[in-house]
Design a protein around this motif. Structure first.
Motif, PDB file in Angstrom:
ATOM      1  N   SER A 103       5.814 -33.637   8.402  1.00  0.00           N
ATOM      2  CA  SER A 103       7.194 -32.936   8.374  1.00  0.00           C
ATOM      3  C   SER A 103       8.315 -32.762   8.477  1.00  0.00           C
ATOM      4  CB  SER A 103       7.540 -31.672   7.015  1.00  0.00           C
ATOM      5  OG  SER A 103       6.609 -31.199   5.482  1.00  0.00           O
ATOM      6  N   SER A 104       8.839 -32.401   9.634  1.00  0.00           N
ATOM      7  CA  SER A 104       9.320 -32.536  11.187  1.00  0.00           C
ATOM      8  C   SER A 104       9.780 -33.997  11.334  1.00  0.00           C
ATOM      9  CB  SER A 104       9.173 -31.909  11.695  1.00  0.00           C
ATOM     10  OG  SER A 104       8.666 -30.475  11.856  1.00  0.00           O
ATOM     11  N   THR A 105       8.292 -34.907  11.573  1.00  0.00           N
ATOM     12  CA  THR A 105       7.907 -35.890  12.137  1.00  0.00           C
ATOM     13  C   THR A 105       8.664 -36.667  11.027  1.00  0.00           C
ATOM     14  OG1 THR A 105       6.439 -35.990  13.102  1.00  0.00           O
ATOM     15  CG2 THR A 105       6.819 -38.025  12.545  1.00  0.00           C
ATOM     16  N   LYS A 143       3.146 -24.062  14.645  1.00  0.00           N
ATOM     17  CA  LYS A 143       4.976 -24.359  15.412  1.00  0.00           C
ATOM     18  C   LYS A 143       5.093 -25.759  15.090  1.00  0.00           C
ATOM     19  CE  LYS A 143       4.987 -21.149  19.795  1.00  0.00           C
ATOM     20  NZ  LYS A 143       5.040 -21.043  20.860  1.00  0.00           N
ATOM     21  N   ALA A 144       6.670 -25.974  15.245  1.00  0.00           N
ATOM     22  CA  ALA A 144       6.815 -27.519  14.775  1.00  0.00           C
ATOM     23  C   ALA A 144       8.230 -27.789  15.323  1.00  0.00           C
ATOM     24  CB  ALA A 144       6.763 -27.678  13.003  1.00  0.00           C
ATOM     25  N   THR A 145       8.521 -29.390  15.157  1.00  0.00           N
ATOM     26  CA  THR A 145       9.536 -30.052  15.370  1.00  0.00           C
ATOM     27  C   THR A 145      10.197 -28.999  14.757  1.00  0.00           C
ATOM     28  OG1 THR A 145       8.418 -31.480  17.126  1.00  0.00           O
ATOM     29  CG2 THR A 145      10.830 -31.302  16.255  1.00  0.00           C
ATOM     30  N   LEU A 146      11.993 -29.078  15.491  1.00  0.00           N
ATOM     31  CA  LEU A 146      12.795 -28.103  14.262  1.00  0.00           C
ATOM     32  C   LEU A 146      13.727 -29.265  13.699  1.00  0.00           C
ATOM     33  CD1 LEU A 146      15.069 -26.465  17.365  1.00  0.00           C
ATOM     34  CD2 LEU A 146      13.972 -25.375  15.402  1.00  0.00           C
ATOM     35  N   VAL A 147      13.294 -28.720  12.465  1.00  0.00           N
ATOM     36  CA  VAL A 147      14.049 -29.844  11.666  1.00  0.00           C
ATOM     37  C   VAL A 147      15.741 -30.253  11.111  1.00  0.00           C
ATOM     38  CG1 VAL A 147      12.029 -29.687  10.371  1.00  0.00           C
ATOM     39  CG2 VAL A 147      13.937 -27.994   9.790  1.00  0.00           C
ATOM     40  N   GLN A 148      16.262 -28.838  12.073  1.00  0.00           N
ATOM     41  CA  GLN A 148      17.790 -28.723  11.563  1.00  0.00           C
ATOM     42  C   GLN A 148      18.639 -30.079  12.194  1.00  0.00           C
ATOM     43  OE1 GLN A 148      16.375 -26.117  12.627  1.00  0.00           O
ATOM     44  NE2 GLN A 148      16.282 -24.765  11.947  1.00  0.00           N
ATOM     45  N   TYR A 149      18.155 -31.003  13.555  1.00  0.00           N
ATOM     46  CA  TYR A 149      18.727 -31.320  13.556  1.00  0.00           C
ATOM     47  C   TYR A 149      18.932 -32.905  12.914  1.00  0.00           C
ATOM     48  CZ  TYR A 149      18.062 -29.585  18.411  1.00  0.00           C
ATOM     49  OH  TYR A 149      18.540 -28.839  19.016  1.00  0.00           O
ATOM     50  N   PRO A 150      17.584 -33.376  12.407  1.00  0.00           N
ATOM     51  CA  PRO A 150      17.736 -34.403  11.089  1.00  0.00           C
ATOM     52  C   PRO A 150      18.502 -34.134   9.875  1.00  0.00           C
ATOM     53  CG  PRO A 150      15.401 -33.923  11.260  1.00  0.00           C
ATOM     54  CD  PRO A 150      16.729 -33.134  12.738  1.00  0.00           C
ATOM     55  N   LEU A 151      18.230 -32.897   9.399  1.00  0.00           N
ATOM     56  CA  LEU A 151      18.962 -32.286   8.627  1.00  0.00           C
ATOM     57  C   LEU A 151      20.914 -32.158   8.767  1.00  0.00           C
ATOM     58  CD1 LEU A 151      17.030 -28.724   7.621  1.00  0.00           C
ATOM     59  CD2 LEU A 151      17.049 -30.568   6.229  1.00  0.00           C
ATOM     60  N   THR A 152      20.841 -31.665   9.838  1.00  0.00           N
ATOM     61  CA  THR A 152      22.232 -31.571  10.234  1.00  0.00           C
ATOM     62  C   THR A 152      23.511 -32.956  10.131  1.00  0.00           C
ATOM     63  OG1 THR A 152      22.445 -29.876  11.123  1.00  0.00           O
ATOM     64  CG2 THR A 152      24.443 -31.402  11.592  1.00  0.00           C
ATOM     65  N   PHE A 153      21.899 -34.553  10.846  1.00  0.00           N
ATOM     66  CA  PHE A 153      22.685 -35.323  11.553  1.00  0.00           C
ATOM     67  C   PHE A 153      22.264 -36.140  10.742  1.00  0.00           C
ATOM     68  CE2 PHE A 153      21.523 -34.376  15.973  1.00  0.00           C
ATOM     69  CZ  PHE A 153      22.323 -33.615  16.421  1.00  0.00           C
ATOM     70  N   ASN A 154      21.797 -36.225   9.498  1.00  0.00           N
ATOM     71  CA  ASN A 154      21.474 -36.804   8.515  1.00  0.00           C
ATOM     72  C   ASN A 154      21.946 -36.141   7.307  1.00  0.00           C
ATOM     73  OD1 ASN A 154      20.628 -39.003  10.342  1.00  0.00           O
ATOM     74  ND2 ASN A 154      18.551 -38.036   9.919  1.00  0.00           N
TER      75      ASN A 154
END
Length: 349
Positions: A244-246, A273-284
């Motif tokens: 999902s993070s990807t 553990k999974a890559t943070l999703v806050q980056y795509p949530l914020t930027f997109n």
């Protein structure tokens, strides 16, 4: 596990005692469920009081949510789950003898119930409406909870528009397989993610998905770029985790994410553990929303009627993975958790 002899139900009326078989939840799961976590028992049921009815199970449902909700089930009690049952005897006019119901009675063959809702407002039983010649078992699938989960969870949260690209994980399951088809009905491109090429062929060749990604053997990033070159607008998430993070990295601005479940982590002993999703949530500027289908209880039968209409029009197809025999319920449960089912997993009593 000791298997109890099945007694013909007709024999019960020759005696005052009513017998039921039930799977008792003995131990909280540690990692993947084990057969020893359950005990198959035989119990006597009381005679009916005013306002009660007696129901005999015909089909049991096994679903991913059972693994996630298991910590809320008290040990020593019947394990959770829905069933299609026939009312054999009734002292409750709202639940007349001869009618079929969906009951939240758990893994048991016979139940005495008053039919009153739970304290949360969720019904313990509801009468199956007229579904014509369609199998009653569909009330546990496309014409029941999974069908409404797909319909409302996708349409009300993702708000898909014609021409948009929709990606679904857990796409060959009871919910995901319907979400992709509803996306096509709404004029969208549908991409399904599942764990075998056999499932992929079913999704594309029979259900009409545009593309399939095998998360076990395909390069997920490469396939998303190939199948969704202009990005993903709607993501229906059944699995969570790194997948999902990807996927979120490839979503378009103002994309919508409907979170139905996180089956990738249900059987883990430690939080994955999974890559943070806050980056795509914020930027997109994505919108991500979780849901429980009972949010739409007031529209429950509206959802069933819509899915029934689409089935009759040939727009919505379904498949059931059927396990025979009540004593094999645990086997059906773990097979479903391992992804062995295609479509809705049920047990035929």
């Amino acid at each position: 596990m000791k298997i109890l002899r099945k007694i013909p139900f007709s024999n019960y009326f020759g005696k005052r005692n009513i017998s039921a078989k039930a799977f008792i939840f003995r131990n909280q799961f540690e990692g993947f469920p084990k057969e020893s976590d359950f005990q198959l028992t035989n119990e006597q049921l009381p005679s009916l009081k005013e306002g009660e009815f007696l129901a005999e199970a015909e089909y049991l449902s096994v679903d991913p949510y059972m693994r996630a909700y298991a910590p809320r089930v008290k040990t020593g009690k019947t394990f959770m789950g829905s069933q299609v049952a026939k009312i054999l005897e009734s002292k409750n006019p709202k639940f007349p003898a001869g009618r079929h119901i969906v009951g939240e009675f758990g893994w048991r063959t016979h139940t005495v119930s008053n039919g009153k809702p739970l304290s949360t407002g969720v019904p313990t039983a509801w009468l199956i409406p007229d579904i014509g010649d369609l199998p009653k078992s569909l009330a546990l699938g496309v014409l029941g909870m999974p069908g409404n989960t797909a319909l409302f969870g996708f349409l009300e949260i993702c708000l898909p528009q014609p021409g948009e690209t929709v990606l679904v994980t857990g796409a060959a399951g009871a919910v995901g397989s319907l979400v992709g088809q509803i996306a096509k009905i709404k004029g969208c491109k549908a991409i399904g993610v599942a764990g075998s090429d056999e499932k992929g062929k079913w999704l594309v060749n029979e259900l009409g998905f545009d593309h399939f990604i095998n998360y076990k053997s395909d390069d997920l990033r490469k396939k998303i770029k190939e199948y969704a070159p202009h990005g993903i607008d709607c993501y229906f998430d059944n699995v969570g985790g790194e997948i999902s993070s990807t996927i979120m990295l490839y979503m378009n601005t103002f994309g919508r994410i409907s979170v139905c479940g996180a089956i990738s982590g249900y059987n883990e002993t430690k939080p994955p553990k999974a890559t943070l999703v806050q980056y795509p949530l914020t930027f997109n500027q994505l919108r991500m929303e979780g849901f429980i289908v009972h949010r739409w209880l007031d529209r429950w039968f509206e959802g069933i009627e819509q899915n029934k209409k689409w089935i009759e029009e040939g727009k919505l197809k379904y498949r059931e993975s059927v396990t025979e025999g009540f004593e094999n319920t645990f086997t059906a449960f773990v097979d479903m958790l391992r992804g062995g089912n295609v479509g809705k997993a049920i047990v035929k009593i």
